[in-house]
Design a protein around this motif. Structure first.
Motif, PDB file in Angstrom:
ATOM      1  N   ALA A 199      61.562  71.852  57.930  1.00  0.00           N
ATOM      2  CA  ALA A 199      62.659  72.158  57.011  1.00  0.00           C
ATOM      3  C   ALA A 199      62.119  72.730  55.703  1.00  0.00           C
ATOM      4  CB  ALA A 199      63.489  70.910  56.742  1.00  0.00           C
ATOM      5  N   ALA A 200      61.024  72.153  55.213  1.00  0.00           N
ATOM      6  CA  ALA A 200      60.406  72.665  53.982  1.00  0.00           C
ATOM      7  C   ALA A 200      59.896  74.092  54.185  1.00  0.00           C
ATOM      8  CB  ALA A 200      59.277  71.745  53.545  1.00  0.00           C
ATOM      9  N   LEU A 201      59.267  74.341  55.326  1.00  0.00           N
ATOM     10  CA  LEU A 201      58.783  75.696  55.593  1.00  0.00           C
ATOM     11  C   LEU A 201      59.947  76.683  55.726  1.00  0.00           C
ATOM     12  CD1 LEU A 201      55.765  75.414  58.050  1.00  0.00           C
ATOM     13  CD2 LEU A 201      55.755  76.026  55.635  1.00  0.00           C
ATOM     14  N   LEU A 202      61.049  76.232  56.319  1.00  0.00           N
ATOM     15  CA  LEU A 202      62.208  77.107  56.454  1.00  0.00           C
ATOM     16  C   LEU A 202      62.699  77.573  55.087  1.00  0.00           C
ATOM     17  CD1 LEU A 202      64.434  78.448  58.118  1.00  0.00           C
ATOM     18  CD2 LEU A 202      65.666  76.269  58.114  1.00  0.00           C
ATOM     19  N   CYS A 203      62.598  76.718  54.091  1.00  0.00           N
ATOM     20  CA  CYS A 203      63.048  77.085  52.749  1.00  0.00           C
ATOM     21  C   CYS A 203      62.193  78.184  52.129  1.00  0.00           C
ATOM     22  CB  CYS A 203      63.058  75.853  51.845  1.00  0.00           C
ATOM     23  SG  CYS A 203      64.342  74.654  52.259  1.00  0.00           S
ATOM     24  N   THR A 204      60.998  78.426  52.684  1.00  0.00           N
ATOM     25  CA  THR A 204      60.141  79.503  52.164  1.00  0.00           C
ATOM     26  C   THR A 204      60.442  80.847  52.816  1.00  0.00           C
ATOM     27  OG1 THR A 204      58.337  79.219  53.783  1.00  0.00           O
ATOM     28  CG2 THR A 204      58.313  77.793  51.833  1.00  0.00           C
ATOM     29  N   ALA A 205      61.357  80.870  53.789  1.00  0.00           N
ATOM     30  CA  ALA A 205      61.680  82.121  54.475  1.00  0.00           C
ATOM     31  C   ALA A 205      62.675  82.959  53.682  1.00  0.00           C
ATOM     32  CB  ALA A 205      62.236  81.841  55.868  1.00  0.00           C
ATOM     33  N   LYS A 206      63.602  82.312  52.978  1.00  0.00           N
ATOM     34  CA  LYS A 206      64.592  83.017  52.163  1.00  0.00           C
ATOM     35  C   LYS A 206      65.306  81.968  51.314  1.00  0.00           C
ATOM     36  CE  LYS A 206      67.897  86.854  52.668  1.00  0.00           C
ATOM     37  NZ  LYS A 206      69.214  86.346  52.272  1.00  0.00           N
ATOM     38  N   GLU A 207      65.816  82.399  50.182  1.00  0.00           N
ATOM     39  CA  GLU A 207      66.342  81.437  49.210  1.00  0.00           C
ATOM     40  C   GLU A 207      67.574  80.682  49.694  1.00  0.00           C
ATOM     41  OE1 GLU A 207      67.939  85.564  48.216  1.00  0.00           O
ATOM     42  OE2 GLU A 207      65.989  84.683  48.686  1.00  0.00           O
ATOM     43  N   ASP A 208      68.349  81.244  50.610  1.00  0.00           N
ATOM     44  CA  ASP A 208      69.554  80.546  51.053  1.00  0.00           C
ATOM     45  C   ASP A 208      69.307  79.611  52.231  1.00  0.00           C
ATOM     46  OD1 ASP A 208      69.054  82.544  52.844  1.00  0.00           O
ATOM     47  OD2 ASP A 208      71.099  83.339  52.885  1.00  0.00           O
ATOM     48  N   MET A 209      68.089  79.531  52.730  1.00  0.00           N
ATOM     49  CA  MET A 209      67.811  78.643  53.850  1.00  0.00           C
ATOM     50  C   MET A 209      67.919  77.174  53.459  1.00  0.00           C
ATOM     51  SD  MET A 209      67.339  80.350  56.661  1.00  0.00           S
ATOM     52  CE  MET A 209      68.741  81.271  56.047  1.00  0.00           C
ATOM     53  N   GLY A 210      67.854  76.882  52.160  1.00  0.00           N
ATOM     54  CA  GLY A 210      68.080  75.513  51.716  1.00  0.00           C
ATOM     55  C   GLY A 210      69.473  75.016  52.058  1.00  0.00           C
ATOM     56  N   LEU A 211      70.442  75.931  52.126  1.00  0.00           N
ATOM     57  CA  LEU A 211      71.802  75.545  52.513  1.00  0.00           C
ATOM     58  C   LEU A 211      71.843  75.128  53.981  1.00  0.00           C
ATOM     59  CD1 LEU A 211      73.789  78.406  50.735  1.00  0.00           C
ATOM     60  CD2 LEU A 211      73.205  76.128  49.861  1.00  0.00           C
ATOM     61  N   VAL A 212      71.073  75.824  54.816  1.00  0.00           N
ATOM     62  CA  VAL A 212      70.977  75.450  56.231  1.00  0.00           C
ATOM     63  C   VAL A 212      70.311  74.084  56.362  1.00  0.00           C
ATOM     64  CG1 VAL A 212      69.965  76.085  58.453  1.00  0.00           C
ATOM     65  CG2 VAL A 212      70.914  77.852  56.958  1.00  0.00           C
ATOM     66  N   VAL A 213      69.243  73.873  55.601  1.00  0.00           N
ATOM     67  CA  VAL A 213      68.552  72.580  55.617  1.00  0.00           C
ATOM     68  C   VAL A 213      69.487  71.472  55.166  1.00  0.00           C
ATOM     69  CG1 VAL A 213      66.720  71.250  54.509  1.00  0.00           C
ATOM     70  CG2 VAL A 213      66.247  73.554  55.359  1.00  0.00           C
ATOM     71  N   GLY A 214      70.270  71.732  54.125  1.00  0.00           N
ATOM     72  CA  GLY A 214      71.210  70.717  53.651  1.00  0.00           C
ATOM     73  C   GLY A 214      72.253  70.358  54.695  1.00  0.00           C
ATOM     74  N   ALA A 215      72.783  71.383  55.378  1.00  0.00           N
ATOM     75  CA  ALA A 215      73.771  71.119  56.427  1.00  0.00           C
ATOM     76  C   ALA A 215      73.142  70.320  57.563  1.00  0.00           C
ATOM     77  CB  ALA A 215      74.342  72.438  56.949  1.00  0.00           C
ATOM     78  N   TYR A 216      71.898  70.660  57.916  1.00  0.00           N
ATOM     79  CA  TYR A 216      71.246  69.904  58.981  1.00  0.00           C
ATOM     80  C   TYR A 216      70.975  68.471  58.551  1.00  0.00           C
ATOM     81  CZ  TYR A 216      68.193  68.569  62.773  1.00  0.00           C
ATOM     82  OH  TYR A 216      67.658  67.918  63.853  1.00  0.00           O
ATOM     83  N   GLY A 217      70.676  68.273  57.272  1.00  0.00           N
ATOM     84  CA  GLY A 217      70.482  66.912  56.788  1.00  0.00           C
ATOM     85  C   GLY A 217      71.696  66.042  57.051  1.00  0.00           C
ATOM     86  N   LEU A 218      72.889  66.593  56.827  1.00  0.00           N
ATOM     87  CA  LEU A 218      74.113  65.830  57.094  1.00  0.00           C
ATOM     88  C   LEU A 218      74.240  65.491  58.574  1.00  0.00           C
ATOM     89  CD1 LEU A 218      76.665  67.798  54.864  1.00  0.00           C
ATOM     90  CD2 LEU A 218      75.632  65.573  54.396  1.00  0.00           C
ATOM     91  N   VAL A 219      74.002  66.492  59.430  1.00  0.00           N
ATOM     92  CA  VAL A 219      74.091  66.261  60.874  1.00  0.00           C
ATOM     93  C   VAL A 219      73.064  65.229  61.315  1.00  0.00           C
ATOM     94  CG1 VAL A 219      73.806  67.342  63.143  1.00  0.00           C
ATOM     95  CG2 VAL A 219      75.001  68.573  61.311  1.00  0.00           C
ATOM     96  N   LEU A 220      71.845  65.360  60.823  1.00  0.00           N
ATOM     97  CA  LEU A 220      70.773  64.439  61.211  1.00  0.00           C
ATOM     98  C   LEU A 220      71.066  63.027  60.746  1.00  0.00           C
ATOM     99  CD1 LEU A 220      67.930  64.287  62.516  1.00  0.00           C
ATOM    100  CD2 LEU A 220      66.994  64.610  60.210  1.00  0.00           C
ATOM    101  N   ALA A 221      71.561  62.879  59.521  1.00  0.00           N
ATOM    102  CA  ALA A 221      71.847  61.546  58.984  1.00  0.00           C
ATOM    103  C   ALA A 221      72.922  60.843  59.801  1.00  0.00           C
ATOM    104  CB  ALA A 221      72.264  61.658  57.522  1.00  0.00           C
TER     105      ALA A 221
END
Length: 527
Positions: A199-221
């Motif tokens: 997830a951290a590496l994904l955030c280095t691919a483009k600035e809006d990937m943090g939104l994808v990580v955040g959404a996945y955090g909700l699903v994972l939790a």
């Protein structure tokens, strides 16, 4: 002695049995298929002069700068958009993952390195998708799990979003695809530390990937809470908070600190002049979101195509939540470049949609309703792949430059190494490795050499008449025609006569946004 993992927190990769030799061979074959098809499409575009300065030339210049231990700078991008000299692309988009490609340029300093690297990164997702399918079908019979892995791998390998991206040359989505898949797969395997890492590496691919990580955090939790996994619940909560926070910090602080102009990519004028204005507008008139999302109608067609080519299966899984911010960015945008399905944007969605589709199929299998949905999804996805990629590979005319482009490559070879060049956008990548090249645009830049077509419109000119006027202007002010054929003209500056309107961005230059041609976004499949 290793600590036993809590009940339920086990890697489900082996639930349906360890893959045998034949299974591994099928996985290798699918991985090779993905690489060969994506590489062939990219190299076909290169050979036919369809891989252009925007964007292959830009990324080639940026990665070459990384290879020389410099910040990623692109004269093509900077000069055309009037960024100050030395502007780093890290002020344009947050893409530090691109630095991982720099060592490849020590082996082969050529734009085609990026084409092959992107094909390899896409292909690296095949075994991950196969593992995702095995996780999803962990409770099914081994034969069903194997078939799901094979079909999932095949649909991914020949996925039309990947083929589109390969056809268009190169983009930072090359990293977003495997990083997203690895984050999702490790989450399904309950390897939460590795999930956070990817997830951290994904955030280095483009600035809006943090939104994808955040959404996945909700699903994972939520999933971890239901399964009683405290570690997974905590990991999900951290990702849900950290992902959007990181995107916000990058957009509001890092990009401006690197010289990025505030609001440069704000393309939501129908909602408001800036994010604060848009939020106030939406809170007082929430229906503007729906109005913006369906106007023009091509946005509705875009969403229907994206979801329809997987038979709407992604809608049946919570994983689809990860695609919502990326889809919202496009359907709410005023930029027509975001609406068709022939650019690279859909590849960001592909790992999410395919994972969600596999999870939905697994749930349907438990209810014995899988066959018709699976066949429909495979048929629709395959048809889209043929239309948007595979069909191009078998057309001999797509492997050759069109008559108007063919002379560009011949003329480019006449330009000496180290020269300053204004080149037709179509041929610019052929010159990035050995010259100081920018694209010829609507402002003269005073380069030693100018290579331009005059009979066929080229980006970013509004008409061929503009191109002919440019050539006439240069010939009248110090340039000499040294080569011409079939509407392609190569000019060399022989006297230092000032050219009216000539300009290069300076330290106080104000960046300008691209004027989008009227025909862009009018058709879902218009290339």
């Amino acid at each position: 002695m290793p600590r036993p993992r809590p009940s339920g927190e086990r890697d489900t990769a082996a639930v349906s049995g360890a893959p045998g030799a034949r299974d591994r061979h099928r996985g290798i074959a699918l991985t090779a298929l993905c690489f060969l098809v994506c590489a062939a499409l990219g190299l076909q575009s290169w050979t036919a002069l369809r891989a252009t300065g925007f964007d292959l030339g830009i990324f080639d210049q940026a990665v070459r700068a990384y290879a020389h231990f410099e910040l990623p700078r692109s004269p093509i991008k900077n000069v055309h958009h009037e960024f100050p000299p030395g502007f780093s692309l890290l002020g344009d988009h947050f893409t530090p993952a691109l630095a991982l490609l720099a060592p490849l340029y020590w082996l082969w300093d050529d734009p085609r390195t990026l084409i092959l690297a992107q094909a390899a990164l896409f292909a690296a997702g095949v075994p991950v998708v196969r593992r995702i399918a095995r996780h999803a079908f962990a409770d099914a019979a081994p034969l069903v799990a194997r078939r799901a892995a094979d079909l999932g791998g095949l649909v991914y390998a020949l996925g039309w979003p990947l083929l589109n991206s390969a056809y268009n040359g190169f983009h930072e989505v090359a990293f977003a695809v495997p990083f997203t898949l690895l984050m999702l797969e490790r989450g399904l395997a309950h390897r939460y530390g590795a999930t956070a890492f990817w997830a951290a590496l994904l955030c280095t691919a483009k600035e809006d990937m943090g939104l994808v990580v955040g959404a996945y955090g909700l699903v994972l939790a939520v999933r971890a809470h239901r399964a009683g996994h405290r570690t997974g619940r905590a990991t999900g909560a951290v990702l849900a908070l950290a992902g959007p926070l990181l995107s916000a910090l990058v957009i509001t602080w890092f990009l401006p600190a690197m010289g990025g102009p505030e609001g440069y990519y704000w393309s939501y004028g129908s909602l408001g002049a800036d994010p604060a204005d848009a939020l106030a507008h939406v809170l007082t008139a929430p229906w503007v979101l729906l109005q913006a999302a369906v106007t023009p109608f091509v946005k509705v067609a875009m969403v229907a195509w994206i979801l329809g080519t997987l038979a709407l299966l992604p809608l049946g899984s919570p994983t689809f939540l990860l695609a919502v911010p990326l889809l919202a960015e496009r359907v709410l945008s005023d930029n027509p470049n975001h609406w068709p399905v022939i650019n690279h944007y859909d590849a960001f969605l592909w790992p999410i949609l395919l994972t969600a589709a596999l999870e939905t199929l697994a749930r349907l299998h438990a209810r014995r309703g899988i066959r018709s949905w699976a066949v429909t999804a495979i048929a629709l996805s395959s048809a889209a792949a043929v239309v948007l990629g595979l069909g191009l590979l078998v057309r001999p005319d797509f492997w050759r430059p069109s008559p108007d482009k063919r002379p560009l490559a011949t003329a480019a070879a006449l330009i000496p190494d180290g020269a300053t060049v204004e080149a037709d956008n179509t041929v610019a990548p052929r010159l990035t490795a050995r010259t100081d090249v920018v694209i010829a645009d609507r402002t003269p830049r005073g380069a030693d050499w100018v290579l331009l077509r005059v009979n066929d419109r080229t980006f970013p000119f509004a008409s061929t008449e503009e191109q002919r006027q440019r050539v006439a202007l240069l010939l009248a002010h110090g340039y000499t025609k040294v080569w011409h054929r079939d509407g392609t003209v190569l000019l060399h500056r022989t006297t230092p006569t000032p050219v009216p309107g000539a300009h290069r961005p300076g330290p106080d230059s104000t960046p300008v946004r691209e004027a989008v041609p009227d025909d862009v976004g009018a058709n879902l499949l218009l290339r």
